[in-house]
Motif scaffolding. Structure first.
Motif, PDB file in Angstrom:
ATOM      1  N   GLU A  42       5.683  -6.438  28.297  1.00 45.50           N
ATOM      2  CA  GLU A  42       6.310  -7.735  28.565  1.00 45.50           C
ATOM      3  C   GLU A  42       7.738  -7.769  28.034  1.00 45.50           C
ATOM      4  OE1 GLU A  42       5.708 -12.495  27.520  1.00 45.50           O
ATOM      5  OE2 GLU A  42       4.152 -11.047  26.957  1.00 45.50           O
ATOM      6  N   LEU A  43       7.923  -7.275  26.812  1.00 47.23           N
ATOM      7  CA  LEU A  43       9.274  -7.241  26.256  1.00 47.23           C
ATOM      8  C   LEU A  43      10.178  -6.311  27.069  1.00 47.23           C
ATOM      9  CD1 LEU A  43      11.442  -7.877  24.214  1.00 47.23           C
ATOM     10  CD2 LEU A  43      10.381  -6.247  22.630  1.00 47.23           C
ATOM     11  N   LEU A  79      14.185 -13.651  24.023  1.00 45.53           N
ATOM     12  CA  LEU A  79      14.570 -13.627  25.428  1.00 45.53           C
ATOM     13  C   LEU A  79      13.899 -14.732  26.245  1.00 45.53           C
ATOM     14  CD1 LEU A  79      14.600  -9.762  26.070  1.00 45.53           C
ATOM     15  CD2 LEU A  79      16.525 -11.271  25.600  1.00 45.53           C
ATOM     16  N   ALA A  84      15.166  -7.177  32.989  1.00 48.15           N
ATOM     17  CA  ALA A  84      15.596  -8.260  33.883  1.00 48.15           C
ATOM     18  C   ALA A  84      16.863  -8.959  33.415  1.00 48.15           C
ATOM     19  CB  ALA A  84      14.460  -9.276  34.021  1.00 48.15           C
ATOM     20  N   GLN A  85      17.268  -8.729  32.175  1.00 55.52           N
ATOM     21  CA  GLN A  85      18.397  -9.482  31.616  1.00 55.52           C
ATOM     22  C   GLN A  85      19.494  -8.577  31.056  1.00 55.52           C
ATOM     23  OE1 GLN A  85      17.150 -12.752  28.994  1.00 55.52           O
ATOM     24  NE2 GLN A  85      15.065 -12.606  29.818  1.00 55.52           N
ATOM     25  N   ARG A  87      11.289  -8.033  30.256  1.00 55.01           N
ATOM     26  CA  ARG A  87      12.321  -9.057  30.034  1.00 55.01           C
ATOM     27  C   ARG A  87      13.683  -8.414  29.759  1.00 55.01           C
ATOM     28  NH1 ARG A  87      10.418 -14.315  29.088  1.00 55.01           N
ATOM     29  NH2 ARG A  87       8.136 -14.473  29.048  1.00 55.01           N
ATOM     30  N   TRP A 101      20.379 -10.443  23.588  1.00 51.33           N
ATOM     31  CA  TRP A 101      19.739  -9.327  24.293  1.00 51.33           C
ATOM     32  C   TRP A 101      19.732  -8.073  23.414  1.00 51.33           C
ATOM     33  CZ3 TRP A 101      20.645  -4.343  25.739  1.00 51.33           C
ATOM     34  CH2 TRP A 101      19.801  -3.786  26.704  1.00 51.33           C
ATOM     35  N   ILE A 127      10.329 -10.895  22.394  1.00 52.01           N
ATOM     36  CA  ILE A 127       9.971 -11.741  23.525  1.00 52.01           C
ATOM     37  C   ILE A 127      10.475 -13.163  23.303  1.00 52.01           C
ATOM     38  CG2 ILE A 127       8.000 -12.780  24.740  1.00 52.01           C
ATOM     39  CD1 ILE A 127       6.493 -10.102  24.177  1.00 52.01           C
TER      40      ILE A 127
END
Length: 310
Positions: A168-169, A310, A175-176, A172, A262, A307
């Motif tokens: 999951e981390l 973000l 995606a960023q 993210r 980030w 997580i």
């Protein structure tokens, strides 16, 4: 082992080597204090039988420190860089021993903000150095996508019960990804535990095993990890548990909080993967170091914290 190293080193240097003593601090590498008739040094060797590449390439580390020292930056002189396997069958570098204190006694007598200010100022000086003067300026810059993949591969080898949310981390982060800055020298493990001090001032930055040409804010992210790890009470924190928040670090450096968030999350992912990988090596008996058993809650907590950021 140290007697073999002493004899081989003496034969290579052509000078009496009075003592060779393993350095007790630290959790990686083969590093020794060396006393000779000509002075005091630090000896760095790769692991036995290791392929000389990556973190085992001590000569590359020596070239970086020598280049920084020659540029007037806080790194020790490196009088000998030897790529021949002549000390216990391994190449080696011999580093001038720096008159400085580790972070543990420094943090007891100096103000946390003064220590952090010096570390951030030195970081900016390192990043201002022209690439051609870094000792590795001919290497290709590492982009953020490649950086993420490096630590994702390490994360896959960490104990699964500790890394259930790492995907999951990682998603993210992917995606960023922020817009990249001009590449600079990156230490890769820039924290207080890899520095020596006089008073609050950084007088040497050591341990350049994972240095690269890459994105400058990665190293500020390493300092953020020291601040974040203070919340895991009772867990080992060799990076130096000084009381300076990530917001204060952002302000010292002069970076936008939104951009730096980030990089802080990226650093949490990176160190969780490193600690998890080293824990796996410890449990399998390949690189015993019980410190990593004390970091299980830290690994889980760092992934959760990333997580949240973000």
């Amino acid at each position: 082992m140290t007697e073999k190293i002493r004899a081989d080193l003496e034969a290579r240097l052509g000078a009496r080597v009075l003592a060779v003593e393993p350095i007790p601090e630290g959790h990686s590498g083969f590093t020794y204090f060396v006393s000779t008739e000509n002075g005091e040094y630090v000896l760095r060797l790769p692991p036995p039988n290791a392929r000389i590449a990556g973190t085992a390439d001590v000569m590359r580390q020596g070239r970086i420190m020598a280049a920084l020292h020659n540029a007037g930056l806080p790194a020790p002189a490196v009088p000998v860089i030897c790529d021949e396997p002549v000390v216990d069958g391994r190449p080696f570098i011999l580093i001038d021993r720096v008159d400085g204190m580790r972070i543990e006694p420094t943090s007891e007598g100096e103000k946390p903000m003064d220590i952090a200010s010096s570390a951030v100022q030195v970081l900016k000086e390192l990043q201002a150095l022209p690439l051609a003067k870094t000792g590795i300026g001919d290497e290709e810059p590492v982009g953020l996508q490649v950086e993420m993949m490096r630590w994702a591969m390490l994360m896959q080898r960490a104990p699964e019960e500790l890394t259930t949310r790492s995907g999951e981390l990682g998603g993210r982060l992917a995606a960023q990804v922020p817009v990249e800055r001009a590449p600079t020298l990156v230490h890769g493990d820039y924290h207080y535990g890899n520095m020596l001090f006089r008073g609050p001032a950084v007088v040497a930055v050591l341990d350049w095993e994972i240095a690269e040409i890459g994105q400058p804010l990665l190293d500020l992210g390493c300092l953020c990890i020291v601040a974040i790890r203070r919340q895991y009470q009772g867990a080992p924190n060799p990076g130096g548990a000084i009381s300076v928040s990530i917001d204060e670090l952002f302000e010292l450096y002069g970076v936008d909080h939104a951009e730096m968030r980030w990089y802080a999350a990226m650093s949490l992912y990176k160190y969780a993967s490193i600690f998890g990988y080293n824990l796996m090596l410890h449990r399998k008996g390949r690189r015993p170091d019980p410190m990593y058993e004390g970091l299980t809650s830290t690994i889980v907590g760092m992934i959760d914290e990333g997580i949240s950021l973000l």
